[in-house]
Each structure stands twice: as structure tokens, then as C-alpha cells.
Design a protein around this motif. Structure first.
Motif, PDB file in Angstrom:
ATOM      1  N   VAL A   9       2.192 -39.682  21.193  1.00  0.00           N
ATOM      2  CA  VAL A   9       1.677 -38.401  21.677  1.00  0.00           C
ATOM      3  C   VAL A   9       0.797 -38.621  22.898  1.00  0.00           C
ATOM      4  O   VAL A   9       0.925 -37.948  23.923  1.00  0.00           O
ATOM      5  CB  VAL A   9       0.875 -37.689  20.567  1.00  0.00           C
ATOM      6  CG1 VAL A   9       0.193 -36.453  21.120  1.00  0.00           C
ATOM      7  CG2 VAL A   9       1.804 -37.313  19.416  1.00  0.00           C
ATOM      8  N   ALA A  12       2.703 -39.483  25.976  1.00  0.00           N
ATOM      9  CA  ALA A  12       3.401 -38.338  26.549  1.00  0.00           C
ATOM     10  C   ALA A  12       2.460 -37.395  27.264  1.00  0.00           C
ATOM     11  O   ALA A  12       2.830 -36.745  28.241  1.00  0.00           O
ATOM     12  CB  ALA A  12       4.137 -37.590  25.430  1.00  0.00           C
ATOM     13  N   ASP A 390      -1.502 -32.782  12.490  1.00  0.00           N
ATOM     14  CA  ASP A 390      -0.777 -32.352  13.690  1.00  0.00           C
ATOM     15  C   ASP A 390      -1.452 -31.207  14.428  1.00  0.00           C
ATOM     16  O   ASP A 390      -0.870 -30.666  15.376  1.00  0.00           O
ATOM     17  CB  ASP A 390       0.653 -31.919  13.313  1.00  0.00           C
ATOM     18  CG  ASP A 390       1.538 -33.099  12.953  1.00  0.00           C
ATOM     19  OD1 ASP A 390       1.212 -34.225  13.352  1.00  0.00           O
ATOM     20  OD2 ASP A 390       2.557 -32.896  12.279  1.00  0.00           O
ATOM     21  N   GLU A 393      -1.802 -31.525  18.199  1.00  0.00           N
ATOM     22  CA  GLU A 393      -0.495 -31.415  18.854  1.00  0.00           C
ATOM     23  C   GLU A 393      -0.070 -29.945  18.950  1.00  0.00           C
ATOM     24  O   GLU A 393       0.530 -29.519  19.945  1.00  0.00           O
ATOM     25  CB  GLU A 393       0.537 -32.237  18.088  1.00  0.00           C
ATOM     26  CG  GLU A 393       1.694 -32.690  18.942  1.00  0.00           C
ATOM     27  CD  GLU A 393       2.641 -33.618  18.198  1.00  0.00           C
ATOM     28  OE1 GLU A 393       3.686 -33.957  18.777  1.00  0.00           O
ATOM     29  OE2 GLU A 393       2.351 -33.995  17.046  1.00  0.00           O
ATOM     30  N   LEU A 397       0.961 -28.243  22.428  1.00  0.00           N
ATOM     31  CA  LEU A 397       2.324 -27.750  22.642  1.00  0.00           C
ATOM     32  C   LEU A 397       2.382 -26.228  22.735  1.00  0.00           C
ATOM     33  O   LEU A 397       2.995 -25.673  23.656  1.00  0.00           O
ATOM     34  CB  LEU A 397       3.232 -28.262  21.517  1.00  0.00           C
ATOM     35  CG  LEU A 397       3.484 -29.781  21.534  1.00  0.00           C
ATOM     36  CD1 LEU A 397       4.208 -30.211  20.265  1.00  0.00           C
ATOM     37  CD2 LEU A 397       4.277 -30.190  22.761  1.00  0.00           C
ATOM     38  N   VAL A 426      11.013 -24.647  20.976  1.00  0.00           N
ATOM     39  CA  VAL A 426      10.980 -25.937  21.671  1.00  0.00           C
ATOM     40  C   VAL A 426       9.692 -26.687  21.299  1.00  0.00           C
ATOM     41  O   VAL A 426       9.724 -27.899  21.028  1.00  0.00           O
ATOM     42  CB  VAL A 426      11.094 -25.753  23.182  1.00  0.00           C
ATOM     43  CG1 VAL A 426      10.807 -27.063  23.910  1.00  0.00           C
ATOM     44  CG2 VAL A 426      12.470 -25.225  23.554  1.00  0.00           C
ATOM     45  N   ALA A 427       8.565 -25.975  21.288  1.00  0.00           N
ATOM     46  CA  ALA A 427       7.296 -26.603  20.905  1.00  0.00           C
ATOM     47  C   ALA A 427       7.366 -27.148  19.476  1.00  0.00           C
ATOM     48  O   ALA A 427       6.904 -28.257  19.197  1.00  0.00           O
ATOM     49  CB  ALA A 427       6.158 -25.599  21.029  1.00  0.00           C
ATOM     50  N   GLN A 428       7.976 -26.381  18.587  1.00  0.00           N
ATOM     51  CA  GLN A 428       8.092 -26.821  17.192  1.00  0.00           C
ATOM     52  C   GLN A 428       8.973 -28.069  17.090  1.00  0.00           C
ATOM     53  O   GLN A 428       8.661 -28.992  16.323  1.00  0.00           O
ATOM     54  CB  GLN A 428       8.685 -25.688  16.349  1.00  0.00           C
ATOM     55  CG  GLN A 428       8.823 -26.030  14.873  1.00  0.00           C
ATOM     56  CD  GLN A 428       9.175 -24.815  14.055  1.00  0.00           C
ATOM     57  OE1 GLN A 428       8.532 -23.779  14.181  1.00  0.00           O
ATOM     58  NE2 GLN A 428      10.188 -24.932  13.224  1.00  0.00           N
ATOM     59  N   GLN A 429      10.044 -28.107  17.857  1.00  0.00           N
ATOM     60  CA  GLN A 429      10.937 -29.260  17.824  1.00  0.00           C
ATOM     61  C   GLN A 429      10.256 -30.521  18.344  1.00  0.00           C
ATOM     62  O   GLN A 429      10.577 -31.638  17.929  1.00  0.00           O
ATOM     63  CB  GLN A 429      12.196 -28.966  18.650  1.00  0.00           C
ATOM     64  CG  GLN A 429      13.118 -27.928  18.029  1.00  0.00           C
ATOM     65  CD  GLN A 429      14.133 -27.386  19.033  1.00  0.00           C
ATOM     66  OE1 GLN A 429      14.308 -27.938  20.109  1.00  0.00           O
ATOM     67  NE2 GLN A 429      14.782 -26.289  18.668  1.00  0.00           N
ATOM     68  N   LYS A 430       9.310 -30.345  19.272  1.00  0.00           N
ATOM     69  CA  LYS A 430       8.601 -31.488  19.837  1.00  0.00           C
ATOM     70  C   LYS A 430       7.546 -32.059  18.891  1.00  0.00           C
ATOM     71  O   LYS A 430       7.084 -33.187  19.093  1.00  0.00           O
ATOM     72  CB  LYS A 430       7.927 -31.090  21.151  1.00  0.00           C
ATOM     73  CG  LYS A 430       8.893 -30.845  22.294  1.00  0.00           C
ATOM     74  CD  LYS A 430       8.143 -30.462  23.564  1.00  0.00           C
ATOM     75  CE  LYS A 430       9.090 -30.225  24.746  1.00  0.00           C
ATOM     76  NZ  LYS A 430       8.358 -29.806  25.957  1.00  0.00           N
ATOM     77  N   SER A 433       7.857 -35.638  17.451  1.00  0.00           N
ATOM     78  CA  SER A 433       9.004 -36.355  18.035  1.00  0.00           C
ATOM     79  C   SER A 433       8.532 -37.547  18.846  1.00  0.00           C
ATOM     80  O   SER A 433       7.388 -37.625  19.257  1.00  0.00           O
ATOM     81  CB  SER A 433       9.788 -35.406  18.936  1.00  0.00           C
ATOM     82  OG  SER A 433       9.004 -34.968  20.012  1.00  0.00           O
TER      83      SER A 433
END
Length: 433
Positions: A9, A12, A390, A393, A397, A426-430, A433
């Protein structure tokens, strides 16, 4: 959240400049015993204001203990990223301020000194702290990762003269009233409301509160993200629409990331502001206390299905110690000093926040109208953000997704439910990850 996960994290999120800013906390062990590095959060109207506020107190601590504290005030836009870098690299300051919503996330790195019973005793004891504030210092069932320093809540600030000139008698109590009021006040180069639309944390805080009001949750009971539900989409759209549809927010606010909205309010460029303990920020920018009023953040006129009567997160700043410090005893002495009755009174008076220790709250300074509103909100209509690993994050996100949506609005694009849902998906998928 594993250390490896947080390292990914941080990698990134962080820029080279952010990483370069995180240096070792000291030289030889002898030097470290006499020196601490402290990262303070930007609580006042400017970083310079915070330096002027904190330095005399740090000098006082050095006189008492012989330990010099090297201060850096870190903007909120950079603080989380830099904390993550320090946590994953093992390099950085000794003592740090952290947003209380990040406590569980930073706790999960294993990089912070846990405040178990013995450590709490070293800083004055668990019973000194306001229970609600201490509860926002880490995951349930674990020793806190920090102790509370400043307690806060969101409120609605409004310019009394601008309201009077427009024939508006009272601050809005509902979002519908806020929009109506904001439209009356948006004229002659002034705007109804100022927002900090390029600040991910600020965006995420409002996403949480609007989500509560619209019946949404950002995590389920197992701690898994549920970002793109219809309720959360509707909540985010209500906030974005203040600029996009209602046009009571200046599109230039899409670039605001660090106190510019406070400056706009203080300089009479906007009539309303949603903020945490803003009064002393206004004063620092030359605004007289009798120019502004304060009220609770509005609610929907009709509560959406499943909606809760929540109009603020349980906000606040915690103070923590990194395990990599070469002077843990000195760092804990500094934490004890900063949470002493004397320092709690001095600093919270200056910032307009509320003390995090019980015995300091009786000072008359904390019975002023602004503090009474903040206390009322904290005691009756505030809810803590999820204390899950999380959470930080989520702020990054979802807050960044909202920043991008505001940028679209500012560039003249429309923002639909479908576009918001896509951003949140998209934010949830990240996540993770």
C-alpha cells in the motif's frame, strides 16, 4: 493487514519525495537519548501557526527533562502516506500524531508501541482519558496503538453578517435548507459553502457521515468493504451535488487540499463551512469571533430507509510512539507531557478542540458556544469510523475517487449515479490488492 500488505500500500501511495522525507530518528544512542523527532499534524490555520504554538511547549519539555524535541508539522495531505512509509521502512520519527481513524490500520503494521496497562501507567494511567476518545485508538480487544491528544467533531460554521444581509435568520438544519440557503448566498463572487474537495481524508470523512445518514455502511461486520452499495452511491452523490447540481460550491474548490476552504470562509469568500474545531483557525486569519456562528451539521429532511441520526465521525488526533525509537522512555515522557492537564488545556484552548483527559475539560475555555456544540455532537450524534485494519486504505481510495469526481465537475462534466458506482467499485476492488 500484514506488514507485506501495508508495504505494498505504501509503495503504491508514496512519492519519492515522501519517502525521502523519512529519515532515521537519530544518530548514536547517546545523541538519541537527548533528542526526539516529533511529527505533529497541522491543527491550526497554517503550518507556521502550529510551529509557533508548539515550540514554546517543546522548549518547556526540554527544560524539564533535558530532551530536545525536533518538530516537523506535516500537512494532512501527506501525513498518512509518510506514516505508512515510516511504519514499513522502520525509519522516521520517534513520536507522531495520527488521525484517530487510522489507529487500527497503523496498529496492524506492528510498528507502533502498544499502550498496554504498563505503558498506559507510564503516561498517567488509563483512567485519565475520556473513554470514547481512548476507544478510537485501536482495534477492539487489543491494547491501544496510541493515546488521544485532541478530541474533535464536525460542525457547520456560518457567517452571521452574510446570513443577516440575505435575510436568513437561522443556520440550516437539513441539507435541503442548506442548499436553499447556499443559493441565496452564492452571488457577487461569493459562494454558499466551501469544501476541501482535493483532500482524500476530508472527502472520506464526509462519505462516512453521509453514508450513515443514507443508510449505508462502508464495511460489513466481517470487515470486508461494501463501497458500491446504492446507499453509499446516493450518499456520495448528495455531497458531490453541492458543487455539481446545486452550484453552491465554487468549482475551484476541486483543487483545495490543505485549509484553503477555511481561508475562503475566514476571508468572506464563502458563507458556510463544514469543519472540525475551526474557530481558532478563523481568529488566526483575522476573523473576529462575533462574525461567525456554529451549529450541528445538517441531516436529510426525511430520513432515508435505514438512515441513522449521525452527523459527524468521532474525530480526533492521537499521539503514538514508533517501536524503532532509540529512546522509548523519553518518548513516553513526551507523551505524558503532551497529555498532562496543563498541556491539554494550553493546546486545546489554542486549537479550539476538546481535551482528551477528563480533568482538563472543566476549564471555562471549553464551555464556549463552539465547544458546547462539539461536545453535544460527540455525546449524541457522532459515530466512530470502523476500527478495521483497512480503514486508512478506505480513506485513501474512496477519498481519492471523490477527489476525481469533483475534478470532473470542475471541468464541466456531469457526474451520474452510474459513474459514482463505477468509481466506488474500482476503489473496492483495489482494497487489499
Amino acid at each position: 493487514m500484514s506488514k507485506r500488505h501495508l508495504a505494498m500500500v505504501a509503495a503504491a501511495l508514496l512519492t519519492t519525495a515522501s519517502l525521502a522525507a523519512c529519515g532515521d530518528s537519530g544518530g548514536s544512542s547517546g545523541e538519541a537519548a537527548k533528542t526526539l523527532t516529533y511529527w505533529a499534524s497541522n491543527q491550526g490555520a497554517s503550518i507556521e501557526f502550529d510551529k509557533q504554538t508548539l515550540q514554546p511547549e517543546l522548549d518547556k519539555f526540554e527544560k524539564q527533562t533535558g530532551i530536545k524535541v525536533n518538530l516537523e508539522v506535516v500537512p494532512w495531505s501527506d501525513l498518512l502516506n509518510r506514516l505508512l512509509a515510516a511504519a514499513t521502512s522502520g525509519k522516521g520519527p520517534d513520536v507522531v500524531n495520527i488521525g484517530n481513524t487510522w489507529s487500527a490500520s497503523l496498529q496492524a503494521t506492528g510498528a507502533l508501541v502498544p499502550f498496554d496497562d504498563a505503558t498506559l501507567s507510564a503516561v498517567g494511567g488509563k483512567d485519565r482519558f475520556v473513554p470514547a476518545a481512548l476507544a478510537a485508538a485501536g482495534a477492539p480487544g487489543q491494547p491501544p496503538a496510541a493515546v488521544p491528544l485532541y478530541s474533535l467533531a464536525y460542525a457547520l460554521y456560518y457567517n452571521k453578517k452574510m446570513f443577516n444581509d440575505a435575510g436568513i435568520a437561522n443556520p440550516p438544519a437539513t441539507w435541503e435548507e442548506l442548499v436553499e440557503t447556499g443559493k441565496k448566498l452564492t452571488k457577487d463572487g461569493r459562494w454558499g459553502l466551501a469544501v476541501e474537495a482535493a483532500n482524500p481524508s476530508e472527502n472520506a470523512h464526509h462519505a462516512f457521515t453521509f453514508g450513515q445518514q443514507w443508510g449505508g455502511e462502508w464495511f460489513d461486520q466481517a470487515g470486508k468493504p461494501t463501497f458500491d452499495t446504492p446507499q453509499n452511491v446516493a450518499a456520495v452523490k448528495r455531497y458531490i451535488d453541492l458543487m455539481a447540481v446545486d452550484k453552491v460550491v465554487n468549482p475551484s474548490n476541486a483543487e483545495y487540499a490543505q485549509n484553503q476552504s477555511v481561508a475562503d470562509f475566514a476571508n468572506r469568500k464563502a458563507a458556510m463551512l463544514l469543519w472540525q474545531a475551526a474557530g481558532n483557525n478563523f481568529k488566526a486569519q483575522g476573523m473576529s469571533p462575533d462574525e461567525w456562528g456554529v451549529a450541528p451539521v445538517p441531516f436529510p429532511a426525511a430520513t432515508p430507509p435505514g438512515g441513522k441520526r449521525i452527523n459527524s465521525m468521532v474525530a480526533g488526533i492521537n499521539i503514538a510512539v514508533f517501536k524503532h525509537t532509540e529512546n522509548k522512555d523519553g518518548a513516553l515522557q513526551f507523551v505524558k507531557f503532551m497529555t498532562s492537564d496543563e498541556e491539554q488545556t494550553i493546546l486545546n484552548k489554542t486549537y479550539g478542540s476538546l481535551p482528551s483527559v477528563k480533568t482538563a475539560g472543566a476549564d471555562p475555555a471549553f464551555q464556549a458556544p463552539e465547544q458546547k456544540v462539539l461536545q453535544e455532537v460527540l455525546n449524541t450524534t457522532a459515530a466512530p469510523l470502523p476500527q478495521v485494519p483497512d480503514e486508512s486504505e478506505f480513506e485513501t481510495l474512496v477519498g481519492t475517487a471523490m477527489k476525481e469526481l469533483f475534478a470532473d465537475v470542475a471541468s464541466g462534466k456531469s457526474v451520474t449515479d452510474a459513474q459514482i458506482k463505477e468509481k466506488l467499485s474500482v476503489a473496492q476492488q483495489k482494497m487489499g490488492s
